[in-house]
Design an enzyme around this catalytic site. Structure first.
Site, PDB file in Angstrom:
ATOM      1  N   ARG A 113      -9.889   5.293  10.978  1.00 29.82           N
ATOM      2  CA  ARG A 113      -8.431   5.153  11.012  1.00 29.82           C
ATOM      3  C   ARG A 113      -7.814   6.082  12.066  1.00 29.82           C
ATOM      4  O   ARG A 113      -7.328   5.637  13.087  1.00 29.82           O
ATOM      5  CB  ARG A 113      -7.836   5.433   9.630  1.00 29.82           C
ATOM      6  CG  ARG A 113      -8.314   4.469   8.550  1.00 29.82           C
ATOM      7  CD  ARG A 113      -7.775   3.063   8.770  1.00 29.82           C
ATOM      8  NE  ARG A 113      -8.175   2.141   7.728  1.00 29.82           N
ATOM      9  CZ  ARG A 113      -7.527   1.945   6.596  1.00 29.82           C
ATOM     10  NH1 ARG A 113      -6.435   2.607   6.325  1.00 29.82           N
ATOM     11  NH2 ARG A 113      -7.979   1.068   5.714  1.00 29.82           N
ATOM     12  N   ASP A 149       0.816  -1.225   0.000  1.00 35.13           N
ATOM     13  CA  ASP A 149       0.000   0.000   0.000  1.00 35.13           C
ATOM     14  C   ASP A 149       0.847   1.272   0.000  1.00 35.13           C
ATOM     15  O   ASP A 149       0.318   2.370   0.143  1.00 35.13           O
ATOM     16  CB  ASP A 149      -0.918   0.023   1.233  1.00 35.13           C
ATOM     17  CG  ASP A 149      -2.250  -0.669   0.985  1.00 35.13           C
ATOM     18  OD1 ASP A 149      -2.668  -0.761  -0.192  1.00 35.13           O
ATOM     19  OD2 ASP A 149      -2.874  -1.112   1.970  1.00 35.13           O
ATOM     20  N   ARG A 199       0.677  -1.729   7.513  1.00 31.30           N
ATOM     21  CA  ARG A 199       1.208  -0.494   6.902  1.00 31.30           C
ATOM     22  C   ARG A 199       2.158   0.268   7.833  1.00 31.30           C
ATOM     23  O   ARG A 199       2.724   1.301   7.423  1.00 31.30           O
ATOM     24  CB  ARG A 199       0.053   0.422   6.477  1.00 31.30           C
ATOM     25  CG  ARG A 199      -0.873  -0.173   5.425  1.00 31.30           C
ATOM     26  CD  ARG A 199      -1.751   0.881   4.771  1.00 31.30           C
ATOM     27  NE  ARG A 199      -0.970   1.851   4.005  1.00 31.30           N
ATOM     28  CZ  ARG A 199      -1.459   2.978   3.488  1.00 31.30           C
ATOM     29  NH1 ARG A 199      -2.742   3.280   3.659  1.00 31.30           N
ATOM     30  NH2 ARG A 199      -0.689   3.806   2.805  1.00 31.30           N
ATOM     31  N   HIS A 251     -11.585   7.105   5.051  1.00 29.98           N
ATOM     32  CA  HIS A 251     -10.645   8.215   5.241  1.00 29.98           C
ATOM     33  C   HIS A 251     -11.375   9.513   4.858  1.00 29.98           C
ATOM     34  O   HIS A 251     -12.209   9.513   3.942  1.00 29.98           O
ATOM     35  CB  HIS A 251      -9.448   8.100   4.300  1.00 29.98           C
ATOM     36  CG  HIS A 251      -8.290   7.296   4.807  1.00 29.98           C
ATOM     37  ND1 HIS A 251      -7.507   6.522   3.981  1.00 29.98           N
ATOM     38  CD2 HIS A 251      -7.751   7.166   6.051  1.00 29.98           C
ATOM     39  CE1 HIS A 251      -6.543   5.940   4.684  1.00 29.98           C
ATOM     40  NE2 HIS A 251      -6.669   6.312   5.952  1.00 29.98           N
ATOM     41  N   CYS A 275      -4.991   9.892  -2.737  1.00 32.18           N
ATOM     42  CA  CYS A 275      -4.278   8.917  -1.910  1.00 32.18           C
ATOM     43  C   CYS A 275      -2.822   8.745  -2.360  1.00 32.18           C
ATOM     44  O   CYS A 275      -1.972   8.374  -1.569  1.00 32.18           O
ATOM     45  CB  CYS A 275      -4.948   7.544  -1.976  1.00 32.18           C
ATOM     46  SG  CYS A 275      -6.627   7.514  -1.389  1.00 32.18           S
TER      47      CYS A 275
HETATM   48  N1  ARG Z   1      -5.323   0.150   1.031  1.00 32.41           N
HETATM   49  C1  ARG Z   1      -5.065   1.408   1.650  1.00 32.41           C
HETATM   50  C2  ARG Z   1      -5.585   1.388   3.066  1.00 32.41           C
HETATM   51  O1  ARG Z   1      -6.654   0.873   3.269  1.00 32.41           O
HETATM   52  C3  ARG Z   1      -5.663   2.531   0.882  1.00 32.41           C
HETATM   53  C4  ARG Z   1      -5.303   3.872   1.405  1.00 32.41           C
HETATM   54  C5  ARG Z   1      -5.925   4.974   0.625  1.00 32.41           C
HETATM   55  N2  ARG Z   1      -5.363   6.197   0.990  1.00 32.41           N
HETATM   56  C6  ARG Z   1      -6.051   7.310   1.255  1.00 32.41           C
HETATM   57  N3  ARG Z   1      -5.401   8.395   1.466  1.00 32.41           N
HETATM   58  N4  ARG Z   1      -7.358   7.275   1.352  1.00 32.41           N
HETATM   59  O2  ARG Z   1      -4.963   1.883   3.977  1.00 32.41           O
END
Ligand code: ARG
Length: 261
Positions: A131, A57, A82, A160, A254
């Protein structure tokens, strides 16, 4: 930005990710490169992070930090898959001489923070609910010396802030109200009476995951309806195809961490 050379869907940490879907990393790199060229063509400098194997990612560079007025508030990822990305971003900022503030609270950088330099004298908008955790909003306010407005995200598809809301110039935003709690919708309507309002379809086509220089709005090519709304509001939509990266739950914004001196 960070090339998606190692992009894959190896785990599912948002509803867009399905580990059984095949990903074409070569195509992802091609599409991502068009995005990079588009930004360069619009006159931007693009710095590159070196992609690391085992961090599929990492292409979603927006999550690595949040920069305002030359100060960098670092990220601390929610998911352990991550977590190691944060150090790569930190090393970039430190090697370039930016003022870096390490976080002690969970936050995913520009994924959940937006900055509007001319709105109400300079305002940070911050998402929580999936998140970034609420204490990080207070920590960001102390780190950056700007008022931080906390907004609660309630729809898991829009996990997000940057898939539900974007700044389109120094003082205005486009957003999908349905991604936010009723109270947060009221706050946004009060602060941004002239906002461009998006709907579920605009958000589902990842149209809100955009970057704007105040005129040119670079957004996912699937978001044709939102492009029309932005055009009607006086902006110049610049569509870019990023279908492969959508499988990871991300699009234009992103992929880009904005550097604000
Ligand atoms: N697969 C990543 C996650 O779920 C995607 C992140 C997307 N980034 C963003 N800035 N919305 O963390």
């Amino acid at each position: 930005m960070c090339s998606p050379e190692h992009f894959a869907v190896e785990y599912a940490i948002n509803p867009w990710m399905d580990v059984t879907t095949a990903v074409d990393a070569e195509l992802a790199v091609k599409q991502w490169d068009r995005l990079r060229e588009t930004l360069v063509g619009l006159g931007h400098d693009v710095h590159l992070l070196t992609p690391e194997a085992g961090l599929p990612d990492m292409v979603f560079a927006a999550n690595g930090a949040f920069v305002v007025d030359g100060t960098v508030y670092g990220a601390q990822f929610k998911h352990e898959q991550r977590a190691a990305e944060a150090a790569a971003h930190r090393a970039f900022y430190e090697s370039q001489g930016w003022r870096f503030i390490a976080p002690s609270e969970t936050n995913e950088g520009e994924g959940d923070f937006a900055y509007l330099p001319e709105a109400h004298g300079g305002l940070v908008l911050a998402g929580h609910g999936f998140r970034t955790e609420l204490p990080a909003h207070a920590e960001a306010q102390e780190a950056l010396g700007r008022p931080v407005v906390s907004l609660r995200l309630v729809d898991p598809r829009f996990y997000h802030l940057d898939v539900a809301l974007a700044s389109i110039d120094d003082e205005n935003i486009v957003y999908f109200p349905g991604a936010f709690s009723a109270a947060s919708q009221k706050v946004l309507a009060q602060l941004f009476p002239d906002a461009v309002v998006a709907d579920d379809e605009d958000a589902m086509t990842f149209g809100l995951n955009l970057v704007s220089d105040g005129l040119n709005v670079v957004l996912n090519s699937e978001a044709t309806r939102l492009a029309g709304k932005l055009k009607a509001a006086g902006y110049h939509p610049v569509p870019v195809e990023l279908a492969e990266l959508k499988k990871g739950g991300g699009s234009v914004k992103c992929c880009i961490a904005e550097l604000r001196h």
